[in-house]
Design an enzyme around this catalytic site. Sequence first.
Site, PDB file in Angstrom:
ATOM      1  N   SER A  79      32.277  85.607 114.828  1.00  0.00           N
ATOM      2  CA  SER A  79      32.866  85.297 113.891  1.00  0.00           C
ATOM      3  C   SER A  79      33.665  86.574 113.284  1.00  0.00           C
ATOM      4  O   SER A  79      33.281  87.747 113.510  1.00  0.00           O
ATOM      5  CB  SER A  79      31.805  85.342 112.432  1.00  0.00           C
ATOM      6  OG  SER A  79      32.292  85.623 111.339  1.00  0.00           O
ATOM      7  N   HIS A  93      35.079  81.732 115.143  1.00  0.00           N
ATOM      8  CA  HIS A  93      34.957  81.249 113.713  1.00  0.00           C
ATOM      9  C   HIS A  93      35.429  82.289 112.653  1.00  0.00           C
ATOM     10  O   HIS A  93      35.578  83.534 112.898  1.00  0.00           O
ATOM     11  CB  HIS A  93      33.339  81.590 113.711  1.00  0.00           C
ATOM     12  CG  HIS A  93      32.566  80.914 112.423  1.00  0.00           C
ATOM     13  ND1 HIS A  93      32.205  79.815 112.117  1.00  0.00           N
ATOM     14  CD2 HIS A  93      32.419  81.651 111.402  1.00  0.00           C
ATOM     15  CE1 HIS A  93      31.953  79.694 110.941  1.00  0.00           C
ATOM     16  NE2 HIS A  93      31.872  80.783 110.523  1.00  0.00           N
ATOM     17  N   ASP A 120      36.055  83.101 108.852  1.00  0.00           N
ATOM     18  CA  ASP A 120      35.259  83.006 107.342  1.00  0.00           C
ATOM     19  C   ASP A 120      36.300  83.129 106.210  1.00  0.00           C
ATOM     20  O   ASP A 120      36.627  84.263 106.261  1.00  0.00           O
ATOM     21  CB  ASP A 120      34.093  84.003 107.412  1.00  0.00           C
ATOM     22  CG  ASP A 120      32.782  83.739 108.076  1.00  0.00           C
ATOM     23  OD1 ASP A 120      32.373  82.524 108.146  1.00  0.00           O
ATOM     24  OD2 ASP A 120      32.509  84.501 109.251  1.00  0.00           O
ATOM     25  N   MET A 137      36.795  83.357 102.496  1.00  0.00           N
ATOM     26  CA  MET A 137      36.047  83.602 101.090  1.00  0.00           C
ATOM     27  C   MET A 137      36.928  83.536 100.007  1.00  0.00           C
ATOM     28  O   MET A 137      37.938  84.613 100.081  1.00  0.00           O
ATOM     29  CB  MET A 137      35.235  84.612 101.155  1.00  0.00           C
ATOM     30  CG  MET A 137      34.176  84.506 102.522  1.00  0.00           C
ATOM     31  SD  MET A 137      32.848  85.793 102.394  1.00  0.00           S
ATOM     32  CE  MET A 137      32.353  85.723 104.208  1.00  0.00           C
ATOM     33  N   HIS A 194      35.682  78.354 108.468  1.00  0.00           N
ATOM     34  CA  HIS A 194      34.281  78.163 107.493  1.00  0.00           C
ATOM     35  C   HIS A 194      34.735  78.544 106.261  1.00  0.00           C
ATOM     36  O   HIS A 194      35.047  79.630 105.836  1.00  0.00           O
ATOM     37  CB  HIS A 194      33.334  78.933 108.210  1.00  0.00           C
ATOM     38  CG  HIS A 194      31.992  78.781 107.128  1.00  0.00           C
ATOM     39  ND1 HIS A 194      30.852  79.855 107.099  1.00  0.00           N
ATOM     40  CD2 HIS A 194      31.832  78.060 106.044  1.00  0.00           C
ATOM     41  CE1 HIS A 194      30.096  79.463 106.259  1.00  0.00           C
ATOM     42  NE2 HIS A 194      30.562  78.280 105.659  1.00  0.00           N
ATOM     43  N   MET A 244      34.501  78.879 102.522  1.00  0.00           N
ATOM     44  CA  MET A 244      33.510  79.270 101.628  1.00  0.00           C
ATOM     45  C   MET A 244      34.399  79.593 100.322  1.00  0.00           C
ATOM     46  O   MET A 244      34.399  80.656  99.601  1.00  0.00           O
ATOM     47  CB  MET A 244      32.860  80.627 102.036  1.00  0.00           C
ATOM     48  CG  MET A 244      31.909  80.455 103.102  1.00  0.00           C
ATOM     49  SD  MET A 244      31.074  81.816 103.879  1.00  0.00           S
ATOM     50  CE  MET A 244      32.584  81.852 105.158  1.00  0.00           C
ATOM     51  N   MET A 299      23.775  77.199 107.210  1.00  0.00           N
ATOM     52  CA  MET A 299      23.792  78.760 106.812  1.00  0.00           C
ATOM     53  C   MET A 299      22.325  79.326 107.231  1.00  0.00           C
ATOM     54  O   MET A 299      21.465  78.734 106.463  1.00  0.00           O
ATOM     55  CB  MET A 299      24.162  79.023 105.751  1.00  0.00           C
ATOM     56  CG  MET A 299      25.665  78.499 105.107  1.00  0.00           C
ATOM     57  SD  MET A 299      26.722  79.548 106.397  1.00  0.00           S
ATOM     58  CE  MET A 299      26.593  81.089 105.936  1.00  0.00           C
ATOM     59  N   ASP A 345      24.708  79.471 111.589  1.00  0.00           N
ATOM     60  CA  ASP A 345      25.612  80.666 111.111  1.00  0.00           C
ATOM     61  C   ASP A 345      25.042  81.766 110.176  1.00  0.00           C
ATOM     62  O   ASP A 345      24.672  81.416 109.097  1.00  0.00           O
ATOM     63  CB  ASP A 345      26.880  79.822 110.236  1.00  0.00           C
ATOM     64  CG  ASP A 345      27.951  80.975 109.958  1.00  0.00           C
ATOM     65  OD1 ASP A 345      27.736  82.069 110.249  1.00  0.00           O
ATOM     66  OD2 ASP A 345      28.955  80.497 109.234  1.00  0.00           O
TER      67      ASP A 345
HETATM   68  C1  DX5 Z   1      28.610  84.612 106.240  1.00  0.00           C
HETATM   69  C2  DX5 Z   1      29.310  84.134 107.246  1.00  0.00           C
HETATM   70  C3  DX5 Z   1      29.102  84.293 108.821  1.00  0.00           C
HETATM   71  C4  DX5 Z   1      29.056  85.735 109.103  1.00  0.00           C
HETATM   72  C5  DX5 Z   1      28.194  85.983 110.190  1.00  0.00           C
HETATM   73  O1  DX5 Z   1      28.951  84.038 105.087  1.00  0.00           O
HETATM   74  O2  DX5 Z   1      29.515  82.735 107.289  1.00  0.00           O
HETATM   75  O3  DX5 Z   1      30.053  83.579 109.501  1.00  0.00           O
HETATM   76  O4  DX5 Z   1      30.021  86.361 109.206  1.00  0.00           O
HETATM   77  O5  DX5 Z   1      27.945  87.014 110.360  1.00  0.00           O
HETATM   78  P1  DX5 Z   1      26.557  87.921 111.309  1.00  0.00           P
HETATM   79  O6  DX5 Z   1      26.496  87.371 112.554  1.00  0.00           O
HETATM   80  O7  DX5 Z   1      26.917  89.057 111.135  1.00  0.00           O
HETATM   81  O8  DX5 Z   1      25.620  87.339 110.435  1.00  0.00           O
HETATM   82 ZN    ZN Z   2      30.787  81.616 108.777  1.00  0.00          ZN
END
Ligand code: DX5
Ligand code: ZN
Length: 213
Positions: A8, A32, A34, A36, A63, A65, A135, A170
Amino acid sequence: MKIKIAPSILSADFGNLNSDIKSIEKHVDLLHVDVMDGHFVDNLTIGPCVVKDIKTNLPIDVHLMISNPLKYAKEFAKFCDMISFHASLFSKNELKKAVEEIKKLNVKVGLALNPDDPLDLIIEVLDDIDYVLIMSVYAGFGGQKFISKVLSKVENLRIKYSFKKNIEMDGGINDFTIKKAKKAGANIFVAGSYIFKNKDRIEAIKKLRGVNS
Ligand code: DX5
Ligand code: ZN
């Protein structure tokens, strides 16, 4: 089922994103990303214009969010290969339509479940999607602790529902927690801090794969 490692970029250095990606690219399977919006989750990250400028040969796994995935998926789809969004945003009827709409964008479609979201939210659309993202931390931030209770959702998908497609796990993945996640039946593993915050990223990836050098 082939194991895939998906770093990620949330834990990468955004000022040197492409060189951080290059440092791990040859050793992993997916990238990956993320996304947000400061609304669906408290944190705020990146939009499609950043994904557009990512230089990689890896498939890009976005991903979302965000509260309105249907509004933004089209723009992300121009620059990525997979898009997941959170099932809890939609009623069951709306969810089927949302999946269909994103499928039309020519990307693989995944549905994400936060730790407290029941499998029931997605059971009726399992045939329509390409993967499930379970998750193992609450969506929003990297570096959180792995929540073991979510493993039963993976086991149920594999055993009770005979789900044969990809299950991505994840959050909080490291060389210890990945073993539990594999055992439960997940096959794509997202790891942010464990890879990017490690002094030896390649060694960290080897450990995730279970290879000791
Ligand atoms: C959290 C994300 C994850 C996160 C994983 O909302 O969806 O992808 O970045 O990070 P680590 O591996 O540090 O938990
Ligand atoms: Zn993620």
